[in-house]
Design an enzyme around this catalytic site. Sequence first.
Site, PDB file in Angstrom:
ATOM      1  N   LYS A   1      -4.916 -26.238 -52.419  1.00  0.00           N
ATOM      2  CA  LYS A   1      -4.602 -25.773 -51.068  1.00  0.00           C
ATOM      3  C   LYS A   1      -4.770 -24.264 -51.042  1.00  0.00           C
ATOM      4  CE  LYS A   1      -1.172 -24.186 -48.920  1.00  0.00           C
ATOM      5  NZ  LYS A   1      -1.957 -23.321 -47.987  1.00  0.00           N
TER       6      LYS A   1
ATOM      7  N   GLU B   1       2.608 -16.520 -60.087  1.00  0.00           N
ATOM      8  CA  GLU B   1       2.326 -15.088 -60.207  1.00  0.00           C
ATOM      9  C   GLU B   1       2.621 -14.476 -58.852  1.00  0.00           C
ATOM     10  OE1 GLU B   1       1.144 -11.747 -59.591  1.00  0.00           O
ATOM     11  OE2 GLU B   1      -0.888 -12.554 -59.481  1.00  0.00           O
TER      12      GLU B   1
ATOM     13  N   GLU C   1       6.913  -3.991 -52.714  1.00  0.00           N
ATOM     14  CA  GLU C   1       5.470  -4.205 -52.805  1.00  0.00           C
ATOM     15  C   GLU C   1       4.816  -3.976 -51.446  1.00  0.00           C
ATOM     16  OE1 GLU C   1       2.441  -7.278 -54.960  1.00  0.00           O
ATOM     17  OE2 GLU C   1       4.050  -8.173 -53.781  1.00  0.00           O
TER      18      GLU C   1
END
Length: 989
Positions: free
Chosen positions: A668, A749, A878
């Site tokens: 996906k 990750e 981030e």
Amino acid sequence: MVLQVEKNTYEAKVQEIAKQLLAATRENRSFLTSLRDQMRWDDKLLAWTMSNPGLRVQLFRFIDCLPALHNKPEIAAHMQEYLQDDSVELPSALKGLLNFAAPDSIPGQVAATTVSTAVETLAHKYIAGDSMKEALKTIERLRKNKMAFTLDLLGEAVITETEAQFYLDRYLDLMTQLVEASKKWTQIPSIDSADGEILPQVQVSVKLTAFYSQFDPLDAAGSEEIVCDRIRILLRRAKELGASVHFDMEQYAYKDLTLSILKKLLMEDEFRNRTDVGMTIQAYLRDSEQDTKDLIAWATRRGYPLTIRLVKGAYWDQETIKSMQKDWKQPVYNDKAATDANFETITQLLLENHEYVYSAIGSHNVRSQALAIAIAETLKIPRRRFEMQVLYGMGDKLASALVARGHRVRVYCPYGDLLPGMAYLIRRLLENTANSSFLRQSMEERPVEELLAPPVVDNLTTPKHTLGFANAADTDYADMELREAASRAFINVRQQLGKHYLPLINGEYQQTEQTVDSVNPSNYSEVIGKVGLISVEQATIAMAAAKAAFPAWRKTPVKERAAILRTAGDLMEQRRAELSAWIVLEVGKPVKEADGEVSEAIDFCNYYADEMERLDAGFSYDIAGETNRYIYQPRGIAVVISPWNFPLAIAAGMTVAALVAGNCTLLKPAETSCVIAAKFAEILVEAGIPKGVFQYVPGVGSLVGAYFVKHPDVHLIAFTGSQEVGCRIYADAAVVQPGQKHLKRVIAEMGGKNGLIVDESADLDQAVVGVVQSAFGYSGQKCSACSRVIVLAPIYDEFVKRLVEATRSLNIGLSELPSTQVGPVIDANARDKIKEYIAKGKQSAELVLEMPVSDSGYFVSPTIFSQVAPQSAIAQEEIFGPVIAVIKVKNFTEAISVANGTNFALTGGLYSRTPSHIQQAQAEFEVGNLYINRTITGAIVARQPFGGFKMSGVGSKAGGPDYLLQFLEPRTITENIQRQGFAPIEGVE
């Protein structure tokens, strides 16, 4: 273009002349030998490097670092760190000099003064001066000895457009000052005129890359336009002044573009009749003979001769290393004899075509120069068409001997500051102390017959450098044919834009009720493709198909599974340019980076195929009467949820890892990169993947993704994406669903807040370029991108200034343009979120760079903040975009603390030439991938397995030896092989 005379025709004359020259260079050798015990420290340093390879490496590293050191204690400390290395056997004199207790002690300062003075003296042996006053003294001394000169300005590796303009201005000023000084010079007929023609007394040598900071073969047209504009200014001024200009050759990557630019420019009406210009050929290049023939043919058409300087080449180590790292064919000869033989062939070519080109033979090899003289005298070549050249400080005696024979000799004189000149100095020292160096062999008084023998070439084949896994080679865009192939691929891909891409379920493409347009982030009005999104009902069908296909797939031999992966890798290699174009257009990744992603995807296919075959062999530990086998089996059904920022490489890597391990896999992809994932699905089908084993299931993450994660038949989820989504997947997967008989494995990750430390000893040229590439490559949208730069206070201001100028010099634009270094971000949501962070940064830090960008795509300016507090939002959270925070710290311990002071631990970097800092970073910098003195992005499969810890993710490193273990269940099988007390005992009859 062929040699007009057999080589051996000249040999007798070559030997005669070479012996005369060699005798002249060896005069007073006994007198010099008697002075060895009285050598100065600079002489001792050079002598020691010739006899001790370990010291040679460490001493040259120290010399490279020396200009960056600010005071004597720093110099003393670095001397001890470099030169007291366990691998180095120190001469007694140097050992005594380094025997001090503290760097700031009087003995330490004495040692620092002694060695730094010696290095400076050594530098002045090879550098004609660090001021115009000194350079003029050198030039006047050379002219007094009847030698001409060419002056080269050191430090031409420009990284900003400000520097490029500065160097042009310096060359213009340099020529003006030299010509003004030349008005006082006495005419010297042997170098100032020839065959009745007055020769320019002033010559400068330049490199094309000095005139454009973004000089790049990929952007050949753009580089040519900007460089030519500046060279025209230089050549016009040179003509006004009566000076000549010679164009040096640099690294192999620039060679073809350099020659192409100069050929075009010098055919323009304004410059076609100029004979006061020159180009360079490097004989250590395998294609230099053909380049010479092409140049001679071009010069014949041009109708006016120009100078061709022939040299051996100064970047052998760099070219060799780069070709090995890139898995490219090595451009240079491996054997010095091959270079020498090629040098002789080209020398003959040039001199036998003296009507069309003037020859400048640059060498310190007596035989090489003797051959040139032998040919010139045999063919009675006019003096104007032939001269000898040597490097300042390296061929003094040979130059004097050549002058005594009546030849015109030109000395190549580097000029400039010691700091930018250090790279030049190191190259000269390496050359001077290499085992194969003619100068070294001559100094060691090798037999005359050995020194002057014709070069014998045993084998000209290119050796294979690959050790272990052979990575796919990125496209070398210095090759014009490959650039043209890339252009054709874009044309081909554009003809396919707007097509429909359907999910692949149980081997059949399925219609869907819902579709989404995938658009070009550089131009969001352009639809790349229309993608069908599956429903939950279709997801249920896909799960059932995977479950049904699993029993047969798990029993499929590993060699068959691995063969499918290797076939997929081969197909991707065949379609490399096309796949790169899709990546560029769908997710806005610049061309070179898209090509690198294709390489990574290919590597994943081949590496995981190799790894699974290794693991399939299992492990045995047998003892008497018992066998023990450790084997692996697949887990079951794997769901791969891939990101948009590496739409091919990460999708392929996670998918093929699951497949080769024997798991049925559902892919996906992110909704913004479904077209590329569809292309990958097509490749797997063509490679032979069975129905139901692999399925391409694009869908809305919050619906379909969540359904797959929670499904009781799913055994593992491989995810790459945001921390928020990754943590949700981790939590949902931990819940045991009704009917579920296993615990799910999650591989996630989840990004980083990657820091890069720059200390006082760093090479700022490298550090600035490295930060720019790490922070702004793919507009900062790599999970490994640099978002924090932690800089020590003594160099902070200088670093920020150069970082800003280097970033300002980047080209921002459509990703498909070869000139673009910074393209768009992925979509409007990403753009708006990044801009929110920029607004926060403006409230808490100093904005030092923000640039105007187009609003026709999702563009965000490369943005730099300085004076950033380590705990501020822009230093902690981030930001998936081109924004970096530059943080000032007092010392290296604080730098490590700040670097570790986030929730992430993915990548990090260090620019330093201080061994203790490098060791400390290796031990204490908390990141999964630490990069020292290089960019922190661009991990390569097998070499740099990728992945982090803390909140950067969970799981072993992608592209590493542990990665496939996550997709496998280990089993131990023990069998008692005794029967009624009897068991076979191996080795006993």
